[in-house]
Write an enzyme that holds these catalytic residues in place. Sequence first.
Site, mmCIF file in Angstrom:
data_model
loop_
_atom_site.group_PDB
_atom_site.id
_atom_site.type_symbol
_atom_site.label_atom_id
_atom_site.label_comp_id
_atom_site.label_asym_id
_atom_site.label_seq_id
_atom_site.Cartn_x
_atom_site.Cartn_y
_atom_site.Cartn_z
ATOM 1 N N CYS A 110 19.417 9.554 5.495
ATOM 2 C CA CYS A 110 20.726 8.961 5.719
ATOM 3 C C CYS A 110 21.141 8.096 4.534
ATOM 4 C CB CYS A 110 20.693 8.085 6.971
ATOM 5 S SG CYS A 110 19.935 8.868 8.396
ATOM 6 N N ARG B 104 22.173 13.326 -0.278
ATOM 7 C CA ARG B 104 20.966 13.002 0.480
ATOM 8 C C ARG B 104 20.825 13.870 1.730
ATOM 9 N NH1 ARG B 104 19.257 7.621 -1.047
ATOM 10 N NH2 ARG B 104 18.225 7.312 0.941
ATOM 11 N N TRP C 136 21.569 11.793 9.029
ATOM 12 C CA TRP C 136 20.763 13.005 9.159
ATOM 13 C C TRP C 136 19.982 12.845 10.455
ATOM 14 C CZ3 TRP C 136 15.636 14.744 9.295
ATOM 15 C CH2 TRP C 136 15.438 16.097 8.969
ATOM 16 N N ASN D 182 19.094 3.615 8.458
ATOM 17 C CA ASN D 182 18.362 4.754 7.926
ATOM 18 C C ASN D 182 16.894 4.542 8.250
ATOM 19 O OD1 ASN D 182 17.261 6.870 6.483
ATOM 20 N ND2 ASN D 182 17.504 5.901 4.479
ATOM 21 N N GLY D 183 16.280 5.513 8.938
ATOM 22 C CA GLY D 183 14.866 5.389 9.264
ATOM 23 C C GLY D 183 14.581 5.777 10.700
ATOM 24 N N GLU E 203 15.086 27.352 1.205
ATOM 25 C CA GLU E 203 15.937 26.169 1.321
ATOM 26 C C GLU E 203 17.419 26.508 1.359
ATOM 27 O OE1 GLU E 203 14.031 22.268 -0.741
ATOM 28 O OE2 GLU E 203 14.471 23.919 -2.100
ATOM 29 N N HIS F 109 -5.921 40.819 1.139
ATOM 30 C CA HIS F 109 -6.577 40.053 2.198
ATOM 31 C C HIS F 109 -5.625 39.751 3.348
ATOM 32 C CE1 HIS F 109 -10.388 39.333 0.051
ATOM 33 N NE2 HIS F 109 -9.622 39.380 -1.023
ATOM 34 N N LYS G 12 18.058 15.172 0.794
ATOM 35 C CA LYS G 12 17.590 15.091 -0.578
ATOM 36 C C LYS G 12 16.329 14.252 -0.692
ATOM 37 C CE LYS G 12 17.737 15.573 -5.050
ATOM 38 N NZ LYS G 12 17.356 16.867 -5.646
#
Length: 608
Positions: free
Chosen positions: A2, A27, A75, A99-100, A487, A503, A603
């Site tokens: 964020c 971000r 985010w 943010n967090g 991505e 394999h 980001k």
Amino acid sequence: MCGICGVIGHRQATPLVFEALRRLEYRGYDSAGIATISSSGQIMRCRAAGKLDNLQRALEESPLEGSLAIGHTRWATHGSPTTNNAHPHKAGKVAIVHNGIIENFATLKKEMEAKGRRFVTETDSEVIAHLLDFYLSESYDPKKAAFQTLKRLEGAYALAMIFEGHNDLLIGARHGAPLAVGYGEGEMFLGSDSLALAPLTRKITYLDDGDWCVLTRKNVEIFDYSGTRVERPVQITALSSGSIGKDGFSHFMEKELHEHPAAVGQTLKRITDPATRHIVLPSMPFNPAQLPRITITACGSAYYAGLVGRYWLESIARLPVDSDVASELRYREVPQPNQGMALLISQSGETADTLGVLRSLKAQKQHIVSVLNVEQSTMGRESDVVLGMDAGPEISVASTKAFTAQLAVIAALTLEFARLRGTITEKQEQHYTEQLLDLPSKIVDVLSNIGPVKAMARHIAQARDVLYLGRGSCMPIAQEGALKLKEITYIHAEAYPAGELKHGPISLIDHTVPVVAIAPSTILFDKMVSNLQEAKARGGRILAFTDEAGADRLDNIADELVILPNVDAFVAPILYAVPVQYLAYEVAILKGTDVDQPRNLAKSVTVE
């Protein structure tokens, strides 16, 4: 993750905050919002799910006035990305952006609900606003309410807080997530990073972990976690308000791909002596000749740069190396040797898992050397030695030029350690250094002939699955290519050492599965040719990055060839990374995906 911005000054704050949020788009986010204190002292909010264009339309319909504002690009972690869950969050006389992740939010929420408070979002962040407002209702002033609230929070956070009736007060705090204070004339700012504040000021103070700050229009007071007043240095950033233009390119990623030569060249320029053309690195607080082992750790693309470094350090400097992704290493409880060295790699210097590893390794008496693009970051301040790179701001979520700049720094470190350990001759050192210094012009050649990469992209755009193969020091480049494709195109891709094909992975190959080979003729090439012939025999479409000598051998095997300049095996991973990343970009263009802001990604990952 964020993004956060706060403004307290003499101008209308909403346009300033909105511009800062634009600069924080890189971000990654899925909703956004702004809150102001109006002239009447009331908190006013405007929020919107989706892109900032949605918030802009909402602001046009319901303008926010006031010279004090906070803003946020979210985010989603707790709760879906809806307008209701968007920040800023409000409770009573408080609005906050966060943010967090608040790890004890469930306990705090239960406590607040028992006091009659009603929660209206699915987020963990809302509990912060309720705690603040609760302490205000207990006759605490805003400053004391903030301090009491911060002492209750467990987890990671960067915070900005505003209070009704206090239009000359903005409080910020950080613990495990970055936050900076900006200084203006009669105004002050908060931001997740200096890039957000670049149009507003170049005078920045980076808060230390555990710091919180009280801003008015004229000054700032900074306190540590215990509430003691502290001083933090003011720095002048090199960023300018024009640092994030696309310069005529369609996307930031396209622009940043074309900045590879400058990123590598400028990075090498700062770590080589122009007169002697020798590597010159900062002095180390240890003797590299006596190192027992190096631990390399990072996340995402930076981790793949570290894997290339492992090959170099082991084969050229003859140093034992352990490597792991930071999110695993920090919990593995690996016994470390006495006076070992840890090499940490991060574009932002704020990556949560890498920062966590830094602290745990430092507690085990390891020498911390960090490769960073943002030297003033938290990792930069907590490292023993910072090996800075000059990649410049990287806005697109998918890292490009920072990756090659990281490789350039690690290559230089390898040569310096090899020299000090006596594992290469002066002639070898000179040869390797010349190869490094020649790279920018070789990369320019690659970017000037991108047509074959576009042709290769057409083979991949309709695929559901893609295999990337590499060997030796180019195996991590295959991993980087697969990551980039996942991505920004949402195509499933996996990278394997080519020798592992039989394999298991060979069972996946048929005419619908493109096989992308990173195949310079200088790195286990005969083995790679055999592996590709086996894939071809199963119907695989072979798409190979190679050089002129390799092209002669692969002409009858590969469906598409990208022929790169001839370089020494030592620098091949750096050169080959450029077209491999460009391939993902071209596939994304064909598929029409959001190149710069792919879904679900951020980001800078500043929470676990």
